[in-house]
Design a protein around this motif. Structure first.
Motif, PDB file in Angstrom:
ATOM      1  N   LEU A 209       0.820  -1.212   0.000  1.00 14.43           N
ATOM      2  CA  LEU A 209       0.000   0.000   0.000  1.00 14.43           C
ATOM      3  C   LEU A 209       0.854   1.262   0.000  1.00 14.43           C
ATOM      4  N   ALA A 210       2.111   1.155   0.451  1.00 16.20           N
ATOM      5  CA  ALA A 210       2.957   2.336   0.616  1.00 16.20           C
ATOM      6  C   ALA A 210       3.098   3.176  -0.650  1.00 16.20           C
ATOM      7  N   PRO A 211       3.234   2.579  -1.864  1.00 19.55           N
ATOM      8  CA  PRO A 211       3.361   3.440  -3.056  1.00 19.55           C
ATOM      9  C   PRO A 211       2.207   4.422  -3.226  1.00 19.55           C
ATOM     10  N   PHE A 212       1.018   4.006  -2.841  1.00 19.79           N
ATOM     11  CA  PHE A 212      -0.128   4.915  -2.955  1.00 19.79           C
ATOM     12  C   PHE A 212       0.060   6.113  -2.026  1.00 19.79           C
ATOM     13  N   PHE A 213       0.475   5.862  -0.789  1.00 18.03           N
ATOM     14  CA  PHE A 213       0.629   6.955   0.167  1.00 18.03           C
ATOM     15  C   PHE A 213       1.822   7.838  -0.202  1.00 18.03           C
ATOM     16  N   ILE A 214       2.837   7.265  -0.825  1.00 19.11           N
ATOM     17  CA  ILE A 214       3.943   8.076  -1.334  1.00 19.11           C
ATOM     18  C   ILE A 214       3.434   9.016  -2.427  1.00 19.11           C
ATOM     19  N   ALA A 215       2.607   8.477  -3.329  1.00 13.59           N
ATOM     20  CA  ALA A 215       2.021   9.310  -4.391  1.00 13.59           C
ATOM     21  C   ALA A 215       1.122  10.395  -3.801  1.00 13.59           C
ATOM     22  N   ALA A 216       0.358  10.040  -2.769  1.00 14.24           N
ATOM     23  CA  ALA A 216      -0.516  11.025  -2.116  1.00 14.24           C
ATOM     24  C   ALA A 216       0.311  12.138  -1.495  1.00 14.24           C
ATOM     25  N   ASN A 217       1.405  11.756  -0.857  1.00 16.36           N
ATOM     26  CA  ASN A 217       2.284  12.749  -0.236  1.00 16.36           C
ATOM     27  C   ASN A 217       2.860  13.688  -1.283  1.00 16.36           C
ATOM     28  N   GLU A 218       3.280  13.140  -2.397  1.00 18.13           N
ATOM     29  CA  GLU A 218       3.844  13.965  -3.472  1.00 18.13           C
ATOM     30  C   GLU A 218       2.788  14.906  -4.053  1.00 18.13           C
ATOM     31  N   THR A 219       1.567  14.404  -4.205  1.00 16.70           N
ATOM     32  CA  THR A 219       0.490  15.240  -4.737  1.00 16.70           C
ATOM     33  C   THR A 219       0.213  16.418  -3.809  1.00 16.70           C
ATOM     34  N   LEU A 220       0.159  16.162  -2.515  1.00 13.29           N
ATOM     35  CA  LEU A 220      -0.112  17.232  -1.564  1.00 13.29           C
ATOM     36  C   LEU A 220       1.026  18.249  -1.546  1.00 13.29           C
ATOM     37  N   ARG A 221       2.257  17.773  -1.595  1.00  5.79           N
ATOM     38  CA  ARG A 221       3.399  18.692  -1.621  1.00  5.79           C
ATOM     39  C   ARG A 221       3.370  19.583  -2.861  1.00  5.79           C
ATOM     40  N   SER A 222       2.912  19.029  -3.967  1.00  5.53           N
ATOM     41  CA  SER A 222       2.876  19.807  -5.209  1.00  5.53           C
ATOM     42  C   SER A 222       1.857  20.937  -5.152  1.00  5.53           C
ATOM     43  N   LEU A 223       0.918  20.868  -4.213  1.00  5.99           N
ATOM     44  CA  LEU A 223      -0.109  21.907  -4.095  1.00  5.99           C
ATOM     45  C   LEU A 223       0.374  23.122  -3.328  1.00  5.99           C
ATOM     46  N   ALA A 224       1.518  23.001  -2.662  1.00  8.46           N
ATOM     47  CA  ALA A 224       2.007  24.095  -1.831  1.00  8.46           C
ATOM     48  C   ALA A 224       2.386  25.292  -2.685  1.00  8.46           C
ATOM     49  N   PRO A 225       1.852  26.475  -2.373  1.00  2.76           N
ATOM     50  CA  PRO A 225       2.222  27.673  -3.151  1.00  2.76           C
ATOM     51  C   PRO A 225       3.659  28.115  -2.875  1.00  2.76           C
ATOM     52  N   ARG A 226       4.216  27.656  -1.750  1.00  4.44           N
ATOM     53  CA  ARG A 226       5.605  27.980  -1.395  1.00  4.44           C
ATOM     54  C   ARG A 226       6.139  26.838  -0.535  1.00  4.44           C
ATOM     55  N   HIS A 227       7.423  26.888  -0.227  1.00  5.97           N
ATOM     56  CA  HIS A 227       8.045  25.879   0.639  1.00  5.97           C
ATOM     57  C   HIS A 227       7.795  24.472   0.123  1.00  5.97           C
ATOM     58  N   ARG A 228       7.922  24.259  -1.155  1.00  7.35           N
ATOM     59  CA  ARG A 228       7.554  22.959  -1.723  1.00  7.35           C
ATOM     60  C   ARG A 228       8.473  21.837  -1.259  1.00  7.35           C
ATOM     61  N   GLU A 229       9.674  22.184  -0.832  1.00 10.90           N
ATOM     62  CA  GLU A 229      10.567  21.122  -0.387  1.00 10.90           C
ATOM     63  C   GLU A 229      10.113  20.549   0.946  1.00 10.90           C
ATOM     64  N   ASN A 230       9.558  21.371   1.804  1.00  8.23           N
ATOM     65  CA  ASN A 230       9.085  20.896   3.105  1.00  8.23           C
ATOM     66  C   ASN A 230       7.892  21.736   3.546  1.00  8.23           C
ATOM     67  N   PRO A 231       6.764  21.618   2.835  1.00  8.26           N
ATOM     68  CA  PRO A 231       5.608  22.461   3.153  1.00  8.26           C
ATOM     69  C   PRO A 231       4.944  22.035   4.463  1.00  8.26           C
ATOM     70  N   ARG A 232       4.234  22.975   5.059  1.00 12.20           N
ATOM     71  CA  ARG A 232       3.459  22.655   6.261  1.00 12.20           C
ATOM     72  C   ARG A 232       2.078  22.170   5.806  1.00 12.20           C
ATOM     73  N   VAL A 233       1.836  20.886   5.989  1.00 11.37           N
ATOM     74  CA  VAL A 233       0.574  20.258   5.588  1.00 11.37           C
ATOM     75  C   VAL A 233      -0.212  19.926   6.848  1.00 11.37           C
ATOM     76  N   VAL A 234      -1.484  20.260   6.873  1.00 13.53           N
ATOM     77  CA  VAL A 234      -2.343  19.934   8.007  1.00 13.53           C
ATOM     78  C   VAL A 234      -3.511  19.082   7.518  1.00 13.53           C
ATOM     79  N   LEU A 235      -3.989  18.216   8.377  1.00 13.46           N
ATOM     80  CA  LEU A 235      -5.175  17.414   8.088  1.00 13.46           C
ATOM     81  C   LEU A 235      -6.325  18.015   8.873  1.00 13.46           C
ATOM     82  N   LEU A 236      -7.280  18.581   8.175  1.00 14.24           N
ATOM     83  CA  LEU A 236      -8.412  19.284   8.794  1.00 14.24           C
ATOM     84  C   LEU A 236      -9.526  18.292   9.093  1.00 14.24           C
ATOM     85  N   SER A 237      -9.740  18.021  10.374  1.00 19.83           N
ATOM     86  CA  SER A 237     -10.702  17.012  10.829  1.00 19.83           C
ATOM     87  C   SER A 237     -11.963  17.667  11.371  1.00 19.83           C
ATOM     88  N   HIS A 238     -13.043  16.893  11.383  1.00 20.62           N
ATOM     89  CA  HIS A 238     -14.244  17.346  12.084  1.00 20.62           C
ATOM     90  C   HIS A 238     -14.003  17.439  13.585  1.00 20.62           C
TER      91      HIS A 238
END
Length: 845
Positions: A209-238
């Motif tokens: 399953l790990a390749p999927f989560f690696i791809a997910a991580n890369e996709t989220l990093r690509s969305l960062a408008p700045r700091h793409r090498e180490n962006p601050r990503v948060v998971l917004l929960s209910h």
């Protein structure tokens, strides 16, 4: 390879699939399917007894981890354990290749559909979709029309619920485009099952399953408008009230993201900021779990209180990446299923590679006529899905008679849709013996460039009934790990792959959300409160039972006064004149302690400890969580739920031991970050208050006979052994007060707590340019100095002569100052707005 009869297997035997369905394991009543043969042979070598033993161990692990579906909200709404089955689902390589191709096509199609509906709307202009389907949909959020997300991708994460028809073909039951859930459960299923059957897992060559989560991580990093090498990503929960809060915390921990709720975020000058102890920090990417309509009360009109005011404008300005983009849930409604073949032809020029279950929207005359004519064969559902909120409506529709359904549909046709009933395939599930259950599969895709990457695995869901999935999950269903088999050896892949760019070494971090710090602070307080009450109860129960009962008349009234002060019993038990008018304490005390409806009872304290622990689960270690779980499960009355003094004595003994383990793991394993400091601040403030209360209730006024009372107080304060090692059996007030109040070598003394408080307060983040001391520093120093300057010998001598005022005045001062310290810390660190110097540094973008 020849196929052996299934009956020779000692684990999977005596299994008979239901007639008229496709069975995932058997071709007929005796022959297994070819791709399951290697698995069955490996299981056969393990043998039934060893298989049962391994499964029992796996279940204990899940119970210790508190692997659950429902988030913990109140004692009346406890989590439902996640029912994982011992036998995985096996899917062959050619079959999964076909499924993956169909999912990739469907994800591209849905992405293009969203792009058009929130853009040019050519699908409406050309008559591919009826305009009323879109404009009447509550999920069509008009403020979002005309917006274009980064890379023009409207769908980063996608899931499809699949079922296999009796002819063996897969069908799509539903699309999940808002914020697909279940990934965390699929991951935990894999962890548990692969550990239970490691050799079988390797022999079967199961895709990771790990390749999927690696791809997910890369996709989220690509969305960062700045700091793409180490962006601050948060998971917004209910938050903890969400049924999927366990999964949110699990995924945040696994992916290394900060778990946040709406209240943890704020928008300043169109930039999303994370409220932390160190101030406001910019957020680069949000992985949202909330519905789009709940994300921004300012523009999207939500009254749920879950969102972040101004989030829509921050996204519009390109200052934060969001997955999935707002509005993506529009097309996961049943009504859209009826138009999928037409959409595929219009946007892709192709036929659907995997058909959807036959669906009709009642907003069109021909659809309405078909549904009304065939109500017996169809499942009527709300046309527009309200994710997580329309469960009661679905239950109501399922309970209606044919006439009632027809009346409801005719009153508002556009609000209803219907689907064909699907006879889902069967799988064997294990419960000491095998029985069949119906299967549904949730498969996942993540955007990867211009295409989509499909997870080589899925969340397999099992149910005894053929109810729609959204009803069966509310009524309780099971789960399986889904093994996608590879054609050859599988390379080991881990999410912890070495990164090319260097990272800056750090010793600590101030990126602790204020809400998390607040919950950790109160977790520490509840932990100490529980221990203080448990020690009092243990001493009381031991003196109310056995041979000491007739000689404990001096200590018991004092202990009852302490318990009444802490809300464990009626205040009348603390007054000698009223005690005889009340029921015997031996009968009342056990029931009161275990009564969760009483807000101050020990059971209620432990419920709150468990609730707080579940909220900050992403901030504590797995071992710490297991201790919290053991504490919660272990403190229960005895046989038949009727508590006795002996039950109370046994459970408090165990509880004190478990709380000692909790304390030990904090001291020995918790990194000295701000989370640790807030845990310790809560613990030390609470322990200080408990020590002061013990001294007040036991020594003001002094009892006539001192020896037994002194010994009892030292026992409750866990200082009896230290006292005896110093003074043997010579009990004197000065020595007792010194050990409890002014001895800095005693971890149970008041001064020890105040020393720790002053040190932790000193380490809290603050502006270095601020002159002088903060309020919390001044209060902490004042408390510590008041104890260090105390001449305990003189206080004891005065007290022994009957002058109680000096000690009483000191205790009152300490009791008033400690809440002020707690309030000062809360005011400075647990409620945030942007410091002026931060606002000045932030230019509009």
């Amino acid at each position: 390879m020849s196929l052996s009869p299934l009956s020779v297997n000692r684990v999977i035997e005596n299994y008979t699939p239901p007639s008229g369905v496709y069975d995932e394991f058997l071709e007929d009543e005796r022959r297994p399917r070819p791709h399951t043969q290697r698995f069955l042979e490996a299981i056969d070598k393990i043998g039934r007894d060893e298989f049962v033993h391994r499964w029992q161990q796996a279940r204990r692990t899940m119970q210790a981890n508190d692997f659950a579906y429902s988030g913990y909200v109140t004692p009346e709404d406890t989590p439902r354990p996640w029912e994982l089955d011992a036998i995985p689902l096996l899917l062959s390589p050619p079959e999964w290749k076909r499924v993956s191709a169909a999912l990739e096509q469907r994800a591209r199609l849905l992405n293009l559909t969203l792009r058009d509906l929130f853009g040019e709307q050519s699908l409406l202009k050309n008559g591919v979709l009826p305009p009323e389907l879109v404009f009447a949909h509550p999920g069509f959020l008009r403020p979002l029309h005309g917006q274009s997300p980064p890379q023009d991708c409207y769908l980063h994460f996608y899931a499809a619920d699949l079922a296999r028809a009796p002819d063996g073909d897969w069908w799509v039951l539903a699309d999940r485009t808002e914020a697909p859930s279940g990934l965390g459960y699929a991951l935990e299923n894999r962890v548990v099952t692969s550990r239970m059957l490691p050799d079988v897992f390797r022999k079967c060559q199961v895709e990771r399953l790990a390749p999927f989560f690696i791809a997910a991580n890369e996709t989220l990093r690509s969305l960062a408008p700045r700091h793409r090498e180490n962006p601050r990503v948060v998971l917004l929960s209910h938050g903890p009230t969400s049924p999927n809060f366990f999964e949110d915390a699990y995924l945040a921990r696994y992916l290394g993201y900060t778990l946040v709720e709406g209240g943890d975020l704020a928008v300043r000058q169109n930039q999303v900021m994370l409220k932390t102890l160190g101030g406001l920090l910019p957020v680069d990417v949000i992985l949202r779990r909330q519905n789009s309509s709940d994300c921004d009360p300012l523009e999207l009109g939500s009254k749920s209180g879950l969102g972040v005011a101004g989030l829509t404008q921050a996204v519009r300005c390109g200052n934060v990446g969001l997955a999935n983009p707002l509005g993506s849930g529009l097309i996961e409604s049943v009504a859209f299923m009826a138009f999928m073949p037409r959409l595929c032809q219009s946007l892709l020029g192709e036929e659907l590679l995997m058909p959807g279950v036959a669906s009709w929207w009642c907003g069109q005359p021909q659809g309405l006529a078909h549904v009304l004519k065939n109500l017996d064969q169809l499942i009527v559902q709300p046309a527009f899905r309200d994710r997580g909120k329309d469960g009661p409506t679905r239950e109501l529709l399922a309970s209606m008679s044919k006439d009632q359904l027809a009346e409801a549909i005719q009153a508002a046709p556009h609000k209803f849709a219907a689907q064909e009933r699907v006879v889902r395939s069967s799988v064997p599930i294990w419960n000491q013996q095998l029985r069949p259950a119906h299967l549904a599969l949730r498969a996942y895709a993540v955007a990867a460039g211009d295409s989509y990457s499909i997870m080589h695995g899925a969340l397999a869901r099992t149910s005894q009934s053929l109810d729609p999935l959204e009803i069966s999950i509310r009524r309780g269903e099971g789960s399986k790990d889904a093994w996608v088999l590879a054609e050859g050896p599988v390379e080991h892949v881990t999410l912890l792959a070495e990164q090319e760019h260097a990272i800056t070494l750090r010793r600590s971090s101030s990126e602790l959300p204020s809400r998390a710090a607040d919950n950790i602070f109160w977790l520490g307080r509840q932990m100490e409160r529980a221990e203080a009450v448990a020690r009092l109860l243990r001493s009381t129960a031991s003196r109310l039972t056995g041979e000491t009962r007739s000689t404990s008349d001096l200590e018991v009234p004092m202990l009852l006064r302490c318990l009444a002060d802490l809300g464990q019993i009626e205040p009348g038990y603390a007054i000698s004149d009223m005690r005889g008018q009340l029921p015997a304490i031996e009968q009342v005390l056990p029931a009161a302690v275990f009564d969760a409806t009483q807000p101050a009872s020990l059971r209620a304290i432990l419920d709150e400890l468990f609730r707080l622990g579940s909220i900050v689960r992403d901030r504590i270690s797995l071992d710490t969580w297991r201790i919290i779980h053991v504490i919660d499960e272990g403190f229960r009355p005895g046989f038949g739920g009727v508590a006795t003094l002996m039950d109370l004595l046994a459970t408090t003994d165990e509880l004190i031991t478990e709380l000692a383990a909790f304390s030990g793991i904090i001291v020995e394993s918790m990194t000295r970050t701000q989370a640790y400091r807030f845990m310790e601040l809560g613990r030390r403030i609470e322990r200080s208050l408990q020590i002061i209360g013990l001294v007040k209730n036991c020594f003001i006024p002094l009892p006539e006979t001192l020896g037994p009372v002194f010994e009892t107080v030292l026992e409750v304060a866990d200082s009896l052994m230290t006292y005896r090692s110093r003074y043997l059996a010579n009990m004197q007030l000065s020595a007792v007060l010194d050990l409890l109040l002014t001895d800095e070598t005693n971890p149970r003394s008041l001064v020890f707590q105040l020393v720790q408080l002053a040190e932790h307060v000193e380490q809290l983040p603050r502006q270095e340019t601020q002159p002088g001391y903060t309020t919390e520093q001044r209060v902490a120093m004042s408390l510590l100095n008041s104890v260090r300057l105390l001449e305990i010998q003189k206080v004891a001598e005065t007290h022994s002569l009957g002058d109680y005022e000096p000690l009483e005045r000191l205790a009152e001062n300490w009791e008033s100052q400690l809440p002020k310290l707690s309030e000062a810390i809360s005011h400075r660190y647990l409620v945030h707005s942007a410091p002026s110097h931060q606002l000045a540094d932030m230019s509009p973008q």
